[in-house]
Design an enzyme around this catalytic site. Sequence first.
Site, mmCIF file in Angstrom:
data_model
loop_
_atom_site.group_PDB
_atom_site.id
_atom_site.type_symbol
_atom_site.label_atom_id
_atom_site.label_comp_id
_atom_site.label_asym_id
_atom_site.label_seq_id
_atom_site.Cartn_x
_atom_site.Cartn_y
_atom_site.Cartn_z
ATOM 1 N N HIS A 62 0.846 -1.193 0.000
ATOM 2 C CA HIS A 62 0.000 0.000 0.000
ATOM 3 C C HIS A 62 0.880 1.241 0.000
ATOM 4 O O HIS A 62 2.115 1.153 -0.127
ATOM 5 C CB HIS A 62 -0.986 -0.015 1.180
ATOM 6 C CG HIS A 62 -0.349 -0.070 2.532
ATOM 7 N ND1 HIS A 62 0.373 0.977 3.067
ATOM 8 C CD2 HIS A 62 -0.324 -1.054 3.473
ATOM 9 C CE1 HIS A 62 0.795 0.648 4.282
ATOM 10 N NE2 HIS A 62 0.397 -0.584 4.541
ATOM 11 N N HIS A 102 4.135 1.520 2.108
ATOM 12 C CA HIS A 102 5.336 0.868 1.586
ATOM 13 C C HIS A 102 5.983 1.733 0.507
ATOM 14 O O HIS A 102 7.212 1.854 0.443
ATOM 15 C CB HIS A 102 4.986 -0.501 1.005
ATOM 16 C CG HIS A 102 4.321 -1.414 1.995
ATOM 17 N ND1 HIS A 102 3.008 -1.793 1.865
ATOM 18 C CD2 HIS A 102 4.785 -2.016 3.117
ATOM 19 C CE1 HIS A 102 2.685 -2.593 2.875
ATOM 20 N NE2 HIS A 102 3.742 -2.742 3.644
ATOM 21 N N CYS A 150 1.842 -9.484 20.480
ATOM 22 C CA CYS A 150 0.949 -9.097 19.385
ATOM 23 C C CYS A 150 1.318 -9.893 18.142
ATOM 24 O O CYS A 150 2.431 -9.739 17.615
ATOM 25 C CB CYS A 150 1.069 -7.601 19.079
ATOM 26 S SG CYS A 150 0.085 -7.111 17.619
ATOM 27 N N CYS A 176 2.191 -7.528 15.070
ATOM 28 C CA CYS A 176 3.514 -6.899 15.176
ATOM 29 C C CYS A 176 4.634 -7.939 15.212
ATOM 30 O O CYS A 176 5.790 -7.609 14.961
ATOM 31 C CB CYS A 176 3.628 -6.074 16.460
ATOM 32 S SG CYS A 176 2.640 -4.584 16.535
ATOM 33 N N CYS A 196 -2.930 -3.926 21.576
ATOM 34 C CA CYS A 196 -1.778 -3.393 20.846
ATOM 35 C C CYS A 196 -2.042 -1.926 20.523
ATOM 36 O O CYS A 196 -3.095 -1.587 19.961
ATOM 37 C CB CYS A 196 -1.554 -4.192 19.554
ATOM 38 S SG CYS A 196 -0.274 -3.501 18.494
ATOM 39 N N HIS A 240 -2.126 -1.864 16.403
ATOM 40 C CA HIS A 240 -3.148 -2.593 15.656
ATOM 41 C C HIS A 240 -4.516 -2.630 16.345
ATOM 42 O O HIS A 240 -5.487 -3.118 15.756
ATOM 43 C CB HIS A 240 -2.678 -4.022 15.378
ATOM 44 C CG HIS A 240 -1.507 -4.084 14.453
ATOM 45 N ND1 HIS A 240 -0.216 -4.300 14.891
ATOM 46 C CD2 HIS A 240 -1.436 -3.909 13.116
ATOM 47 C CE1 HIS A 240 0.596 -4.289 13.845
ATOM 48 N NE2 HIS A 240 -0.105 -4.048 12.763
ATOM 49 N N LYS A 264 -2.777 5.513 11.744
ATOM 50 C CA LYS A 264 -1.773 4.978 10.834
ATOM 51 C C LYS A 264 -2.424 4.179 9.712
ATOM 52 O O LYS A 264 -3.298 3.354 9.940
ATOM 53 C CB LYS A 264 -0.811 4.072 11.602
ATOM 54 C CG LYS A 264 0.245 3.425 10.717
ATOM 55 C CD LYS A 264 0.879 2.227 11.368
ATOM 56 C CE LYS A 264 1.823 1.525 10.388
ATOM 57 N NZ LYS A 264 2.297 0.227 10.887
ATOM 58 N N LYS A 311 -2.712 -2.079 6.423
ATOM 59 C CA LYS A 311 -3.521 -3.058 5.693
ATOM 60 C C LYS A 311 -4.428 -3.841 6.644
ATOM 61 O O LYS A 311 -5.550 -4.201 6.294
ATOM 62 C CB LYS A 311 -2.623 -3.998 4.881
ATOM 63 C CG LYS A 311 -1.544 -4.684 5.670
ATOM 64 C CD LYS A 311 -0.413 -5.148 4.756
ATOM 65 C CE LYS A 311 0.794 -5.609 5.551
ATOM 66 N NZ LYS A 311 1.974 -5.827 4.730
#
Length: 514
Positions: free
Chosen positions: A17, A20, A125, A128, A143, A146, A310, A313
């Site tokens: 995405h 990256h 997690c 992670c 987390c 996430h 953030k 995905k």
Amino acid sequence: MSFYVTTPIYYVNAAPHLGHAYTTIGSDILARHMRQRGEEVFFLTGTDEHGEPVALAAEREGVSPQELADRNAERFKALMPLLDASNDFFIRTTDEGHQRRVQEVLTRVKDNGHVYKGTYEGWYCPRCADFKTEAETGPGTTCLIHKIPLTREHEENWFFRLSAFQEPLERLYAERPDFVLPRHRYNEARSFIARGLQDVSLSRAKLRWGVPVPWDPEHVFYVWFDALLNYYTALGYARDGEDLTGRFWPATFHVIGKDILKFHTVFWPAMLLAAGIELPRHVFVHGFLLSPAPSDADGGAGGGATELEKMSKSRGNVIDPFTIVDTFGADALRFYCAREVSFGQDGPVSEATFATRYETELANELGNLASRTLSMIGRYREGRIPDGELDEDLAGDFEGLDGSVCALLDRAELTQALEIVWRRVRRLNRYVEERKPWGQAKDPARATELDQTLASLAEGLRVVAVLLHPYLPASTTKLLAALGAPDTSLHAARYGHRGTSGTVGPLEPLFPKR
């Protein structure tokens, strides 16, 4: 001099995405700029294919981890030419060359007395792939990144004696204040160390998807130790029959996102110290690209401001770089990533602001400047750039510009470097309005003035094109060719260098209106 820059390697548990693309583009800008300076450059990127996130994603899709890795690694490979990235190698952590070198380095760490067997119990997690301290957990033991509940793990592992490197890391940070950039990330890393380091798991006994521990085949290495070593292992096999380690190690810049700061600024230098390997020169930590949270993030409440978080995905709030490039082109995406959010900070992104940047800055400012300049040289001087004197007042606006850009990019301040070049793009547009060459062209007695105006415009445009080349490689290559000045080396980025053939050529619109 050699320059070695790396991106983090990207998890293959889903497709790439914009996040990256952001890191890749930032690293590529540095690599291209250093090549302009005549440095010998190696630029590494790739994919992280082991560990629980990949194994879980494969299980959900009903395929093997290797099948998932093979499929998604190809998507990340395809992203590189799409972004016009100039990477020298694409590493996969399932490469046999990487796995063998991981085993060699971590066996050396064990032989140096920094590994022991023990039992881990604590919060973890799976997305992670990170064991969390109490300070790293959110409300309800979740987390912080996430937003999912952490799991309680209890397993026998091999441990790395991270605690033994408390004083060496404190000394490192005291002696090298530019080891982590920007400064607020340095402070964050140093603060983590100051809280006291605990030993960390080096292996996992519950997983089979990873690099086997050579002294205990029932274990695989914890994915982060496997992944971090890619920066070092790649140099050993990136070119057939040649070990590049002596030429490019230590790395000049590891470019990473802030969510993996702990691993790169604490675990990584400690592991290198434990193996007796020289430390990298800099770790540059950029912030998060923020986009609207999924609709479930606020519990379905309406009427309030949209929460930004953030881009992830796993959270489902990503922007697809493939779609943007299909519509606007790679250079437009590269420009947006460097321009919209100051590199090193968090900041919001959206397709709407992308379109605005494209139209107002790329099309209206740079594209229009290029079109007008070449058009006027063609109309008023039959396509020949006048060789008369350059405007000294305009020359003053470019004095020392190349050195300022170099100083900023030496600190990976990509957005600031782009800003000072873009000010000259705007200055050249004002220069057109101030000098009004269309008026000068009407009066034969002002021919010398017109020559100076057109020559100065062409020279200023050439300089900004050279300095923008790392950001906009395709567009600036076309523009410099049209100016008859294809040299993109940094020594050509000085006002007055000229270096043109004297004749301008045709140029299609660099950034067509969409």
